[in-house]
Design a protein around this motif. Sequence first.
Motif, short mmCIF file in Angstrom:
data_model
loop_
_atom_site.label_atom_id
_atom_site.label_comp_id
_atom_site.label_asym_id
_atom_site.label_seq_id
_atom_site.Cartn_x
_atom_site.Cartn_y
_atom_site.Cartn_z
N PHE A 445 0.83 -1.21 0.00
CA PHE A 445 0.00 0.00 0.00
C PHE A 445 0.87 1.26 0.00
N THR A 446 0.44 2.26 -0.76
CA THR A 446 1.05 3.58 -0.64
C THR A 446 0.03 4.54 0.00
N GLU A 447 -1.25 4.20 -0.16
CA GLU A 447 -2.33 4.95 0.49
C GLU A 447 -3.32 3.92 0.97
N GLU A 448 -3.58 3.90 2.28
CA GLU A 448 -4.40 2.81 2.82
C GLU A 448 -5.54 3.32 3.69
N PRO A 449 -6.76 3.39 3.15
CA PRO A 449 -7.90 3.82 3.97
C PRO A 449 -8.15 2.81 5.11
N GLU A 450 -8.69 3.30 6.22
CA GLU A 450 -8.89 2.42 7.38
C GLU A 450 -10.01 1.41 7.16
N VAL A 451 -11.12 1.91 6.56
CA VAL A 451 -12.30 1.05 6.38
C VAL A 451 -12.45 0.71 4.90
N LEU A 452 -12.76 -0.55 4.61
CA LEU A 452 -12.96 -1.00 3.22
C LEU A 452 -11.85 -0.48 2.30
N ARG A 453 -10.62 -0.76 2.70
CA ARG A 453 -9.45 -0.19 2.02
C ARG A 453 -9.32 -0.64 0.56
N PHE A 454 -9.90 -1.83 0.27
CA PHE A 454 -9.73 -2.38 -1.08
C PHE A 454 -10.44 -1.52 -2.13
N PHE A 455 -11.44 -0.75 -1.70
CA PHE A 455 -12.19 0.02 -2.69
C PHE A 455 -11.35 1.12 -3.32
N TYR A 456 -10.63 1.88 -2.50
CA TYR A 456 -9.92 3.00 -3.10
C TYR A 456 -8.49 3.19 -2.58
#
Length: 481
Positions: A445-456
């Motif tokens: 990952f270079t940018e990893e959202p906390e929730v449902l990270r796979f989406f964006y």
Amino acid sequence: MANVKFYTGEQIPLEMHKVRIIQRLNLPNVDERLEAITQAGNNTFLLSTEHVFLDMLTDSGVNAMSDRQQAAMFLADDAYAGSQTFFRLSKKIKEIFGTEHFLPAHQGRACENLISRTFVKQGDIVPMNYHFTTTKAHITEMGGDVVELLCPEGLEVTSDDPFKGNMDIPALQSFMEEKGDKVPFIRMEAGTNLIGGQPFSLENLEQVRDICRQYGVPLVLDASLLADNLYFIKVREEQCKYLSIREITRRIADACDLIYFSARKLGCARGGGICTNNEEYYRLMRPLVPLFEGFLTYGGMSVREMEALTVGLEETMDEEMINQGPLYIEHMVDKLVEAGIPVITPGGGLGCHVDALKFCDHLTQEEYPAGALAVAMYLASGCRGMERGTMSEQRRPDGSEVLSNMELLRLALPRRVFTLSQVKYAVDRLTWLYENRQLIGGLRFTEEPEVLRFFYGRLEPTSDWQQALVAKFKADFGDSL
Ligand code: F0G
């Protein structure tokens, strides 16, 4: 699909529909594909469809509609409240499921939001055959947790078990004995998505119902992938072979206290809703519909989609309609197995699920083998699949990875959308990729959202493996398509 014998003895699914509207496709060359996936942060969700040849990301909202569905859309009754379209839909749902009450919602996860808000509180645990990403996110959002009590065969990649989506009944029984007071409901998912679109049997569902009755907790059915599950019950469950699809549907509905669905899958339209015969549950959830979705007679859906859904639900009662997905998938799975490619067997609904752990057995789960395989497949073919593995999980609060039980590349076959030559192309490119699998490297990952990270979330390759794969592709195919 018709069960027509070919003179040559070949077994191929024969379509019982003709194509009357087409959409032009574009196949970018391999250099353009590398450029596009790099721009998309190595996440197939972030690709623009102008760069996608066969879109096998999902079946959600992209199934082909019938002429009757399209025609019905013209008859929609536009009204904020009291629309005739809503009454037609509710009537059809009552006819099919036998449920009195219907709460419309804009899609499946909206139903999960309404159900979780109504039933789940801090410390609760929801037993289920298997979780779905958005389901789990809504339950944990309310402070609850999920426990998966899938039958052990469910996680075996290669198997001939016809019902890998079954709940482990003894495990559920002992869980309820121990922690039943923390259980707001038990959830069964039809066509269990994350383990490869695998069905449960009617017998298993009715055993779960008995446990629910014993402990006085509601049985909630996620019916988003019900169409596939209905077909599998009909052809794989001995006791059901003389029941019609309609009768099987009613037996399933009668066992459940709440049924919710994504109409992006069930009924080949867009939208969703919750059905119940329980007046109290209906009253508890009802105030949330105008708050989050829209008025009670549209719930965020367009009236046109509601009309298409009404017809789509009726068409779901036709075995020759609902067998198209599973038979196409079975055909693709057979071809992949012949080519020695590790794929979930038996074929389920929704799509083909390639076992990325085996395919990329030189990668660790922390390198997201299924995500890497999705990227490699796009590079090799322009086909867009979806990662269903560790990337689709959420990190623990301490930052550690939750390693997924399975690492799958899902190649969805939206219903009635692709031709067999397109399926053949995908199999061909995957076969090439399998022979060159050592070239596939990992992702981080270079940018990893906390929730449902796979989406964006955005990722990068851990080495220059993509350049090497592209070079090999050009060497083998002589051109760049
Ligand atoms: N439940 C299941 C079993 C699903 O497969 C989905 C969606 C949902 C709930 C949520 O429904 O998308 O209408 O909000 N599955 C899609 C997929 C996203 O690609 O498998 P939604």
